[in-house]
Design a protein around this motif. Structure first.
Motif, PDB file in Angstrom:
ATOM      1  N   VAL A  77       0.875  -1.261  -0.026  1.00 13.00           N
ATOM      2  CA  VAL A  77      -0.034  -0.060  -0.040  1.00 13.00           C
ATOM      3  C   VAL A  77       0.732   1.176  -0.009  1.00 13.00           C
ATOM      4  N   PRO A  78       0.778   1.900  -1.071  1.00 14.75           N
ATOM      5  CA  PRO A  78       0.269   1.785  -2.157  1.00 14.75           C
ATOM      6  C   PRO A  78       0.810   0.899  -3.085  1.00 14.75           C
ATOM      7  N   PRO A  79       0.023   0.053  -4.199  1.00 17.24           N
ATOM      8  CA  PRO A  79       0.531  -1.053  -4.766  1.00 17.24           C
ATOM      9  C   PRO A  79       1.599  -0.492  -5.791  1.00 17.24           C
ATOM     10  N   THR A  80       2.036  -1.601  -6.467  1.00 14.34           N
ATOM     11  CA  THR A  80       3.492  -1.381  -7.357  1.00 14.34           C
ATOM     12  C   THR A  80       2.918  -2.199  -8.763  1.00 14.34           C
ATOM     13  N   ALA A  81       3.661  -2.262  -9.572  1.00 15.78           N
ATOM     14  CA  ALA A  81       3.612  -3.029 -10.734  1.00 15.78           C
ATOM     15  C   ALA A  81       3.989  -4.346 -10.675  1.00 15.78           C
ATOM     16  N   THR A  82       4.319  -4.848  -9.515  1.00 21.76           N
ATOM     17  CA  THR A  82       4.806  -6.187  -9.347  1.00 21.76           C
ATOM     18  C   THR A  82       3.859  -6.785  -8.068  1.00 21.76           C
ATOM     19  N   SER A  83       3.115  -5.932  -7.479  1.00 23.26           N
ATOM     20  CA  SER A  83       2.217  -6.363  -6.276  1.00 23.26           C
ATOM     21  C   SER A  83       0.927  -6.948  -6.830  1.00 23.26           C
ATOM     22  N   LEU A  84       0.291  -7.588  -5.951  1.00 21.72           N
ATOM     23  CA  LEU A  84      -1.253  -8.164  -5.973  1.00 21.72           C
ATOM     24  C   LEU A  84      -1.846  -8.246  -4.623  1.00 21.72           C
ATOM     25  N   ARG A  85      -3.317  -7.827  -4.610  1.00 22.01           N
ATOM     26  CA  ARG A  85      -3.817  -7.958  -3.352  1.00 22.01           C
ATOM     27  C   ARG A  85      -5.286  -8.579  -3.730  1.00 22.01           C
ATOM     28  N   GLY A  86      -5.349  -9.958  -3.281  1.00 22.86           N
ATOM     29  CA  GLY A  86      -6.422 -10.517  -3.493  1.00 22.86           C
ATOM     30  C   GLY A  86      -6.974 -11.023  -4.997  1.00 22.86           C
ATOM     31  N   PRO A  87      -6.097 -11.132  -5.813  1.00 24.47           N
ATOM     32  CA  PRO A  87      -6.473 -11.410  -7.353  1.00 24.47           C
ATOM     33  C   PRO A  87      -7.327 -12.603  -7.252  1.00 24.47           C
ATOM     34  N   THR A  88      -8.279 -12.436  -8.380  1.00 23.45           N
ATOM     35  CA  THR A  88      -9.364 -13.571  -8.484  1.00 23.45           C
ATOM     36  C   THR A  88      -9.490 -13.863  -9.804  1.00 23.45           C
ATOM     37  N   GLY A  89      -9.327 -13.234 -10.839  1.00 24.57           N
ATOM     38  CA  GLY A  89      -9.517 -13.281 -12.207  1.00 24.57           C
ATOM     39  C   GLY A  89      -8.098 -13.397 -12.889  1.00 24.57           C
ATOM     40  N   VAL A  90      -7.966 -14.315 -13.930  1.00 22.81           N
ATOM     41  CA  VAL A  90      -6.985 -14.609 -14.706  1.00 22.81           C
ATOM     42  C   VAL A  90      -7.260 -14.940 -16.242  1.00 22.81           C
ATOM     43  N   TRP A  91      -6.460 -14.528 -17.174  1.00 20.70           N
ATOM     44  CA  TRP A  91      -6.719 -15.162 -18.571  1.00 20.70           C
ATOM     45  C   TRP A  91      -5.594 -15.028 -19.452  1.00 20.70           C
ATOM     46  N   LEU A  92      -5.418 -15.994 -20.386  1.00 20.12           N
ATOM     47  CA  LEU A  92      -4.397 -16.035 -21.169  1.00 20.12           C
ATOM     48  C   LEU A  92      -4.778 -15.986 -22.747  1.00 20.12           C
ATOM     49  N   ALA A  93      -4.081 -14.864 -23.444  1.00 20.22           N
ATOM     50  CA  ALA A  93      -4.635 -14.897 -24.881  1.00 20.22           C
ATOM     51  C   ALA A  93      -3.576 -14.157 -25.676  1.00 20.22           C
ATOM     52  N   GLY A  94      -3.304 -14.562 -26.862  1.00 16.85           N
ATOM     53  CA  GLY A  94      -2.470 -13.763 -27.846  1.00 16.85           C
ATOM     54  C   GLY A  94      -1.120 -13.527 -26.927  1.00 16.85           C
ATOM     55  N   GLY A  95      -0.627 -14.643 -26.350  1.00 15.56           N
ATOM     56  CA  GLY A  95       0.623 -14.367 -25.513  1.00 15.56           C
ATOM     57  C   GLY A  95       0.730 -13.376 -24.574  1.00 15.56           C
ATOM     58  N   LYS A  96      -0.312 -12.888 -24.012  1.00 16.12           N
ATOM     59  CA  LYS A  96      -0.387 -12.151 -22.850  1.00 16.12           C
ATOM     60  C   LYS A  96      -1.263 -12.413 -21.678  1.00 16.12           C
ATOM     61  N   LEU A  97      -0.869 -12.229 -20.519  1.00  8.61           N
ATOM     62  CA  LEU A  97      -1.373 -12.587 -19.436  1.00  8.61           C
ATOM     63  C   LEU A  97      -2.092 -11.536 -18.807  1.00  8.61           C
ATOM     64  N   TYR A  98      -3.272 -11.647 -18.543  1.00  6.96           N
ATOM     65  CA  TYR A  98      -4.245 -10.670 -17.993  1.00  6.96           C
ATOM     66  C   TYR A  98      -4.720 -11.154 -16.365  1.00  6.96           C
ATOM     67  N   ILE A  99      -4.604 -10.137 -15.378  1.00  9.09           N
ATOM     68  CA  ILE A  99      -4.962 -10.545 -14.059  1.00  9.09           C
ATOM     69  C   ILE A  99      -5.861  -9.213 -13.497  1.00  9.09           C
ATOM     70  N   ALA A 100      -7.237  -9.975 -12.966  1.00 11.38           N
ATOM     71  CA  ALA A 100      -8.061  -8.996 -12.253  1.00 11.38           C
ATOM     72  C   ALA A 100      -7.401  -8.929 -10.678  1.00 11.38           C
ATOM     73  N   ASP A 101      -6.719  -7.681 -10.482  1.00 12.54           N
ATOM     74  CA  ASP A 101      -5.945  -7.771  -9.166  1.00 12.54           C
ATOM     75  C   ASP A 101      -7.230  -6.890  -8.248  1.00 12.54           C
ATOM     76  N   THR A 102      -8.161  -7.894  -7.851  1.00 18.66           N
ATOM     77  CA  THR A 102      -9.325  -7.217  -7.289  1.00 18.66           C
ATOM     78  C   THR A 102      -9.576  -6.116  -6.030  1.00 18.66           C
ATOM     79  N   GLN A 103      -8.596  -6.467  -5.244  1.00 18.02           N
ATOM     80  CA  GLN A 103      -8.465  -5.600  -3.998  1.00 18.02           C
ATOM     81  C   GLN A 103      -7.709  -4.324  -4.221  1.00 18.02           C
ATOM     82  N   ASP A 104      -6.924  -4.225  -5.329  1.00 16.92           N
ATOM     83  CA  ASP A 104      -6.261  -3.048  -5.822  1.00 16.92           C
ATOM     84  C   ASP A 104      -7.141  -2.594  -6.784  1.00 16.92           C
ATOM     85  N   ASN A 105      -8.317  -2.587  -7.196  1.00 15.21           N
ATOM     86  CA  ASN A 105      -9.208  -1.999  -8.168  1.00 15.21           C
ATOM     87  C   ASN A 105      -8.766  -2.084  -9.464  1.00 15.21           C
TER      88      ASN A 105
END
Length: 218
Positions: A77-105
């Protein structure tokens, strides 16, 4: 049907929540591109990556994102480009990773699927920067809905062209017509609301085009 193998536990009858390279606690999201497997290990504030599909019970993850190693579960707190807080969603597509970093909105986008621990994201959506302060007390978080913010996003996906986010705290699904490439890029469409600045639960439209709450009086 029975499962072929179990991850996060050494066998099908264990339920350990210990923090380790093999353990998980309340995992809530999983994704695969057919080769790589990604799991949102929510209560350990991290995402685990297997660089090839696991073939044995309790198989160790190869990469951890959101933490410097497999025995840490810190938040920032505050977050950074490497931190996560309670992530819930993930996705892979086109060689990219997507993360829903839930508690960091926010949504984090990695332009390449990480191959090292604690890799930094390339793009942040929902916040203007990677280090924007996010109120850690959800009861005190009273953000006004806008095209470029979100509250408690719980899932993210893409069809390769558009990006979709379930913005749970603002009662809507957001759509970007193109995969965002810049921090804080605004959404183009909101589903579940009449516009991109509303967050009323159960919103509908009457015959005059006026929004109202279907659970209450117009």
């Amino acid at each position: 049907a029975t499962a072929s193998l179990v991850l996060g536990q050494p066998d099908y009858v264990s339920g350990d929540t210990a923090l380790s390279r093999a353990g998980m606690r309340n995992p809530t999201g999983v994704a695969s591109d057919g080769t790589i497997l990604v799991v949102a290990d929510t209560d350990h504030n991290r995402v685990l990556i297997w660089q090839s599909l696991p073939h044995a019970n309790g198989q160790l993850a190869d990469i951890v994102i959101g933490q410097q190693d497999f025995i840490s579960q810190a938040t920032s707190v505050p977050p950074t480009a490497t931190s996560l807080r309670g992530p819930t969603g993930v996705w892979l597509a086109g060689g990219k990773l997507y993360i829903a970093d839930t508690q960091d909105n926010r949504i984090l986008i990695y332009n390449k699927i990480p191959t090292t621990n604690n890799a930094a994201a390339d793009v942040v959506i929902g916040q203007p920067s990677f280090t924007s302060f996010v109120q850690p007390d959800l009861t005190q978080n009273n953000a006004t809905p806008a095209p470029n913010n979100m509250q408690a996003p719980v899932s993210v996906s893409t069809d390769g062209q558009r990006m979709y986010v379930a913005d749970l705290g603002q009662n809507r699904v957001l759509i970007w017509n193109k995969i965002p490439t810049t921090n804080g890029a605004p959404a183009d469409v909101a589903v579940g609301q009449p516009d991109l600045i509303s967050a009323v639960p159960n919103t509908s439209i009457d015959t005059t085009g006026v929004p109202y709450d279907v659970d209450n009086n117009p």
